[in-house]
Write a protein that holds these residues in place. Structure first.
Motif, mmCIF file in Angstrom:
data_model
loop_
_atom_site.group_PDB
_atom_site.id
_atom_site.type_symbol
_atom_site.label_atom_id
_atom_site.label_comp_id
_atom_site.label_asym_id
_atom_site.label_seq_id
_atom_site.Cartn_x
_atom_site.Cartn_y
_atom_site.Cartn_z
ATOM 1 N N UNK A 166 0.834 -1.215 0.000
ATOM 2 C CA UNK A 166 0.000 0.000 0.000
ATOM 3 C C UNK A 166 0.866 1.263 0.000
ATOM 4 N N UNK A 167 1.892 1.307 0.853
ATOM 5 C CA UNK A 167 2.740 2.511 0.932
ATOM 6 C C UNK A 167 3.536 2.707 -0.356
ATOM 7 N N UNK A 168 4.051 1.613 -0.941
ATOM 8 C CA UNK A 168 4.799 1.713 -2.208
ATOM 9 C C UNK A 168 3.895 2.237 -3.316
ATOM 10 N N UNK A 169 2.663 1.728 -3.347
ATOM 11 C CA UNK A 169 1.702 2.159 -4.370
ATOM 12 C C UNK A 169 1.391 3.646 -4.208
ATOM 13 N N UNK A 170 1.214 4.076 -2.945
ATOM 14 C CA UNK A 170 0.918 5.494 -2.705
ATOM 15 C C UNK A 170 2.076 6.373 -3.171
ATOM 16 N N UNK A 171 3.305 6.046 -2.741
ATOM 17 C CA UNK A 171 4.457 6.884 -3.088
ATOM 18 C C UNK A 171 4.773 6.826 -4.577
ATOM 19 N N UNK A 172 4.432 5.710 -5.223
ATOM 20 C CA UNK A 172 4.642 5.611 -6.672
ATOM 21 C C UNK A 172 3.717 6.579 -7.403
ATOM 22 N N UNK A 173 2.466 6.710 -6.926
ATOM 23 C CA UNK A 173 1.496 7.597 -7.565
ATOM 24 C C UNK A 173 1.662 9.056 -7.141
ATOM 25 N N UNK A 174 2.219 9.281 -5.951
ATOM 26 C CA UNK A 174 2.341 10.641 -5.437
ATOM 27 C C UNK A 174 3.281 11.482 -6.298
ATOM 28 N N UNK A 175 2.871 12.707 -6.638
ATOM 29 C CA UNK A 175 3.767 13.570 -7.434
ATOM 30 C C UNK A 175 4.912 14.147 -6.613
ATOM 31 N N UNK A 176 4.812 14.033 -5.287
ATOM 32 C CA UNK A 176 5.841 14.602 -4.406
ATOM 33 C C UNK A 176 6.818 13.507 -3.984
ATOM 34 N N UNK A 177 8.020 13.587 -4.482
ATOM 35 C CA UNK A 177 9.033 12.568 -4.182
ATOM 36 C C UNK A 177 10.180 13.128 -3.332
ATOM 37 N N UNK A 178 9.988 14.356 -2.808
ATOM 38 C CA UNK A 178 11.046 14.966 -1.995
ATOM 39 C C UNK A 178 11.203 14.213 -0.682
ATOM 40 N N UNK A 179 12.454 14.105 -0.223
ATOM 41 C CA UNK A 179 12.748 13.432 1.053
ATOM 42 C C UNK A 179 12.597 14.442 2.173
ATOM 43 N N UNK A 180 11.535 14.279 2.985
ATOM 44 C CA UNK A 180 11.268 15.194 4.079
ATOM 45 C C UNK A 180 12.009 14.744 5.339
#
Length: 429
Positions: free
Chosen positions: A103-117
């Motif tokens: 679920x988390x991988x799928x979310x981050x794959x679709x998310x346009x924000x890839x910055x490391x916070x």
């Protein structure tokens, strides 16, 4: 005296019936139906929190996560030598872990924000302190579970042991193919799971929960296995903690060197970057006006060893035509995320500037030109001229008599560059 002290700290006081505790533990192990949906939703919430760098959202996700169930179940199973229960707990923990990573991988794959916070980055380098948090958090959790009155510790344990954020960070690592993040975060997740389980095991043994089998040989093997796993899990965390200590020490020493050699000598530094992980370690600075020769830079590099900065290179950014652009890019990277608090403060400052009258000589000039005017108060107020929208107007309240009120008003408008100044004569003296 000793009996009363022992009775005061005795964990058997207020203890729930062992059969009921075990029944509650077993009922929270399985991930089926609603539990699985709750877990998936919690994972998405935690991933969003990491993505937007919101601590409050991450805490909320940890509070609703059901991940503690199979971990506590595994600890109970080890403590009572209940191998079918151990097998069931591990199976459900694996299911929960795989679902969470997916679920988390799928979310981050679709998310346009890839910055490391910062919230995400903090979960990639576990150390011995994370081990201690997981262990003592697990102790609090199992103590609360075995009480008749559960009290408030359970939500706190869910926050302290932090099972969700490392899993989501590992999912981020998979989604972005950053495997150093994945392994670092997943190691933190394993540490949390393992030491919560070990804390549960010790508490179950201390409270003397009945064993399913009584075989000294099996008991000895389990203890040897647990001891081996504890060593295997702790050693890397000690190394990471030692590395973190050295990094903090290096940064502090480098800051002291910069302050002693440059800040104290009046040089204005506009850019500074201290890199511990490069080989050799580096200190990069740029100055507003000062230009250094190659021999001066070489002499500063020689000073590094005597200042406790061996295997370090000192660089001054000044010769490249693109140095300003590079410095601005670095500054922009570090300030890419402006918090809502900073925006609110900036907006409030702007609003205050609209009302502020920063003119220290105005009062003195009024008294010099119009000596009969006294008890002066002035400022900007909001005026609503038959509409819902407000406009700011300069208002001056005074007592005394002026030779010419129209002239006084005209002078103020020219002096303050304000239109439609309002004068109010205070008749009450």
């Amino acid at each position: 005296m000793f009996d009363s002290l022992f009775n005061f700290i005795n964990l058997h006081n207020g203890e729930e019936k062992k059969e009921k505790v075990l029944e509650n533990v077993i009922s929270n192990i399985s991930f089926r139906g609603s539990n699985l949906w709750i877990l998936a939703c919690a994972i998405i919430i935690a991933s969003i929190g990491l993505n937007v760098n919101s601590t409050a959202v991450i805490i909320g996700a940890m509070l609703i996560s059901p991940l503690m169930g199979p971990i506590v179940g595994a600890g109970f199973a080890l403590g009572t030598y209940n191998f079918p229960l151990l097998k069931k707990s591990i199976k459900n923990l694996l299911i929960a872990t795989i679902v969470s990573l997916t679920v988390s991988s799928f979310y981050f794959y679709l998310s346009p924000f890839k910055d490391v916070q910062s919230e995400l980055l903090s979960r990639t380098s576990p150390n011995i302190y994370d081990v201690m948090i997981a262990f003592f958090g697990g102790l609090v959790g199992i103590i609360a579970i075995t009480r008749v009155e559960k009290g408030n510790p359970i939500p706190g344990v869910a926050i302290a042991t932090a099972l969700m954020p490392p899993l989501c960070t590992a999912g981020f690592g998979l989604a972005t193919s950053n495997f150093s993040y994945f392994f670092g975060a997943f190691y933190l997740y394993i540490i949390n799971c393992f030491f919560i389980c070990i804390a549960t095991f010790f508490m179950v043994k201390y409270l003397k929960y009945p064993s399913v089998i009584i075989d000294k040989k099996y008991e000895k093997r389990i203890r040897y296995g647990i001891t081996t796993l504890i060593v295997v899990m702790i050693v890397p965390s000690f190394y990471l903690a030692y590395n973190l200590f050295n990094e903090k020490k290096f940064i502090k020493t480098a800051e002291q060197f910069i302050q002693k050699e440059f800040d104290n000598n009046g040089y204005t530094i506009i850019y500074k970057k201290i890199n511990y992980n490069s080989s050799p370690k580096s200190i990069d600075v740029a100055f507003l006006n000062k230009k250094f020769t190659a021999s001066e830079i070489a002499s500063y590099n020689k000073m590094l060893i005597s200042n406790g900065l061996a295997d370090t290179k000192f660089n001054v950014r000044q010769s490249s035509d693109n140095v300003k652009l590079e410095i601005l890019n670095e500054i922009n990277k570090s300030n890419v995320n402006i918090s809502t608090k900073d925006i609110a403060i900036s907006k409030l400052r702007q609003e205050l500037d609209d009302y502020k009258i920063s003119d220290s000589t105005l009062l003195q000039e009024i008294k010099a030109i119009y000596p009969s005017v006294n008890n002066i108060s002035y400022g900007k107020v909001e005026e609503y001229p038959k509409t819902d929208s407000a406009k700011l107007r300069f208002v001056l309240l005074y007592s005394g008599k002026t030779p010419d009120k129209a002239q006084f008003k005209n002078w103020l408008e020219i002096r303050l560059h304000e239109k439609n100044v309002k004068l109010i004569e205070d008749s009450e003296e």
